[in-house]
Motif scaffolding. Structure first.
Motif, PDB file in Angstrom:
ATOM      1  N   GLU A 211      23.649  72.730  17.270  1.00 59.07           N
ATOM      2  CA  GLU A 211      24.852  73.141  16.960  1.00 59.07           C
ATOM      3  C   GLU A 211      24.939  73.191  15.394  1.00 59.07           C
ATOM      4  OE1 GLU A 211      25.796  69.402  19.198  1.00 59.07           O
ATOM      5  OE2 GLU A 211      24.458  70.974  19.143  1.00 59.07           O
ATOM      6  N   ASN A 214      23.100  75.885  13.896  1.00 61.18           N
ATOM      7  CA  ASN A 214      23.972  77.162  13.947  1.00 61.18           C
ATOM      8  C   ASN A 214      24.959  77.221  12.787  1.00 61.18           C
ATOM      9  OD1 ASN A 214      26.782  78.279  14.833  1.00 61.18           O
ATOM     10  ND2 ASN A 214      25.057  79.284  16.051  1.00 61.18           N
ATOM     11  N   GLY A 241      17.341  78.338  18.567  1.00 64.95           N
ATOM     12  CA  GLY A 241      18.509  79.057  19.368  1.00 64.95           C
ATOM     13  C   GLY A 241      19.706  79.118  19.062  1.00 64.95           C
ATOM     14  N   GLY A 242      20.209  78.139  18.171  1.00 60.46           N
ATOM     15  CA  GLY A 242      21.205  78.073  17.147  1.00 60.46           C
ATOM     16  C   GLY A 242      21.283  78.885  16.144  1.00 60.46           C
ATOM     17  N   GLU A 245      21.428  82.483  17.271  1.00 62.57           N
ATOM     18  CA  GLU A 245      23.002  82.819  17.540  1.00 62.57           C
ATOM     19  C   GLU A 245      23.797  83.317  16.433  1.00 62.57           C
ATOM     20  OE1 GLU A 245      24.600  83.473  20.668  1.00 62.57           O
ATOM     21  OE2 GLU A 245      22.287  83.642  21.251  1.00 62.57           O
ATOM     22  N   LYS A 248      22.928  86.595  15.046  1.00 57.92           N
ATOM     23  CA  LYS A 248      23.674  87.514  15.673  1.00 57.92           C
ATOM     24  C   LYS A 248      25.137  87.853  15.303  1.00 57.92           C
ATOM     25  CE  LYS A 248      20.829  87.440  19.982  1.00 57.92           C
ATOM     26  NZ  LYS A 248      20.643  87.049  21.255  1.00 57.92           N
ATOM     27  N   GLY A 249      25.559  86.458  15.243  1.00 59.18           N
ATOM     28  CA  GLY A 249      27.141  86.647  14.835  1.00 59.18           C
ATOM     29  C   GLY A 249      27.306  87.057  13.377  1.00 59.18           C
ATOM     30  N   LYS A 254      19.437  92.746  17.568  1.00 64.08           N
ATOM     31  CA  LYS A 254      18.176  92.329  17.992  1.00 64.08           C
ATOM     32  C   LYS A 254      17.046  93.153  17.263  1.00 64.08           C
ATOM     33  CE  LYS A 254      15.253  92.338  22.186  1.00 64.08           C
ATOM     34  NZ  LYS A 254      15.254  92.568  23.756  1.00 64.08           N
ATOM     35  N   ARG A 272      12.719  83.765  24.627  1.00 66.78           N
ATOM     36  CA  ARG A 272      13.261  84.613  23.434  1.00 66.78           C
ATOM     37  C   ARG A 272      12.196  85.343  22.673  1.00 66.78           C
ATOM     38  NH1 ARG A 272      16.461  79.764  22.677  1.00 66.78           N
ATOM     39  NH2 ARG A 272      14.937  78.900  21.224  1.00 66.78           N
ATOM     40  N   GLU A 277      13.388  87.958  20.129  1.00 65.41           N
ATOM     41  CA  GLU A 277      14.349  87.453  19.561  1.00 65.41           C
ATOM     42  C   GLU A 277      13.787  86.314  18.561  1.00 65.41           C
ATOM     43  OE1 GLU A 277      17.431  86.110  21.917  1.00 65.41           O
ATOM     44  OE2 GLU A 277      18.397  88.101  22.139  1.00 65.41           O
TER      45      GLU A 277
END
Length: 367
Positions: A211, A214, A241-242, A245, A248-249, A254, A272, A277
């Motif tokens: 997080e 992220n 992973g963070g 995300e 993408k945001g 992709k 992934r 990704e």
């Protein structure tokens, strides 16, 4: 788990590491083996640092316990997890000393903060095996991966993925926790490959928290602009992973995600990679590392030498000439998933190719 190919490579290896060490030689008798042989059942304390990263509970703990049971069937293993709390881990070491364990296997939350607890163990004549992270203080043995090489593998893979992106293209570099000595080594290895070839906006990520990565990635996109970022160095799969995300945001889809690195070959990271990704991870075969720690611990508890286990010597900032076994990492991409994590039994095809990823698996021939 089947790790035959990896185990052969690990046992054949003789690696030498020259980290910056400054204070005190490792006690020769303790590092090479205890003075007196231990008779009767041995007691081992196993201290792991956190459970945010999947590897510790899923792989390290059971593999270490399995190998100890093979070597010393009557051994008593006491396991605790510090849950990323350095103070809690210091208390756990003190508890192991009170329990009068014969040896401690320690994966430090904070390599500097744990030094006083390691000294307390030494004062109680309890040897300490530093596992995965090079703890400070008078440790007796160390096993890990060649951590600078991990960073070099990641950096090299990222440059290959970038191809020709012009003169010093912009990347974001998301390093691990500043309290983890491995994170510093990953960073140094990556910089040795990337510096001069790319422009870097860099972050350290508190406690390896996805997080946090992220939020930092969101900040990087806002600061640099979406169109400027052509790649992301991520120190491990959790951070990746963070980061993904956040990408993408932040307007990436992709089809135009920049290449993102990783480490640990976590299942989510492998999936992934299959999906396109995440570009790569670093596969670090856990069995030879875990088995080496178990073998060192049992040998030290029994008063035996480490000559047949430790193939190298390393220096920490506080202790020189620590007997060590260092294991080489492997770059993991779509091309070698079957020949690494599947072949070695880390995951099955069914584990990876769930219904969500079935089409992507079929596309890259992972069947």
């Amino acid at each position: 788990m089947r790790r035959a190919a990896v185990a052969v490579a690990a046992t054949a290896m003789a690696v030498s590491l020259a980290a910056c060490g400054s204070a005190g030689e490792a006690d020769k008798d303790k590092s090479e083996g205890a003075d007196k042989a231990k008779s009767g059942p041995i007691k081992i304390g196993l201290l792991l640092p956190e459970n945010q990263t999947a590897r510790y509970e899923a792989f390290d703990k059971p593999l270490i316990e399995k190998r100890i049971a093979e070597l010393a069937p009557d051994a008593d293993v006491t396991y605790v997890n510090a849950q990323q709390d350095a103070t809690k881990q210091q208390q756990q070491v003190e508890t192991m000393i009170t329990k009068k364990v014969d040896v401690i296997i320690l994966d430090a939350v904070d390599s500097k903060a744990i030094a006083s607890a390691v000294q307390s163990a030494k004062d109680a004549d309890i040897p300490v095996v530093a596992y995965d992270r090079l703890a400070e203080g008078p440790i007796d043995a160390y096993t890990s991966f060649d951590n600078e090489e991990v960073g070099k593998v990641q950096g090299t893979a990222l440059l290959e993925a970038l191809g020709d992106k012009g003169d010093k293209p912009q990347i974001v570099m998301m390093n691990g926790s500043p309290t983890d000595p491995n994170a510093a080594m990953f960073k140094a290895g990556a910089h040795s490959v990337l510096d001069g070839k790319v422009t870097i906006k860099e972050y350290d990520t508190k406690e390896w928290k996805p997080e946090v990565a992220n939020t930092q990635m969101e900040g990087a996109i806002a600061s640099l602009g979406k169109d400027k970022i052509v790649g992301v160095y991520s120190a491990n799969d959790g951070l990746a992973g963070g980061i993904i995300e956040a990408l993408k945001g932040g307007g990436f889809d992709k089809a135009n995600l920049p290449p993102v690195t990783g480490q640990d070959a976590e299942l989510a990271g492998v999936q992934r990679i299959v999906a396109g990704e995440q570009y790569m991870s670093v596969y670090k075969p856990y069995q030879p590392e875990a088995y080496a720690a178990a073998e060192m611990a049992v040998a030290l508890a029994k008063g035996e030498k480490l000559d047949s286990i430790a193939k190298a010597k390393v220096d920490s900032p506080t202790t020189k000439g620590v007997p060590a076994l260092l294991i080489p990492p492997v770059a993991l991409t779509q091309k070698n998933i079957k020949d690494t994590v599947v072949k070695d039994g880390l995951y099955t095809i069914d584990d990876i190719c769930t219904p969500k990823y079935k089409a992507a698996c079929d596309k890259i021939g992972l069947k």
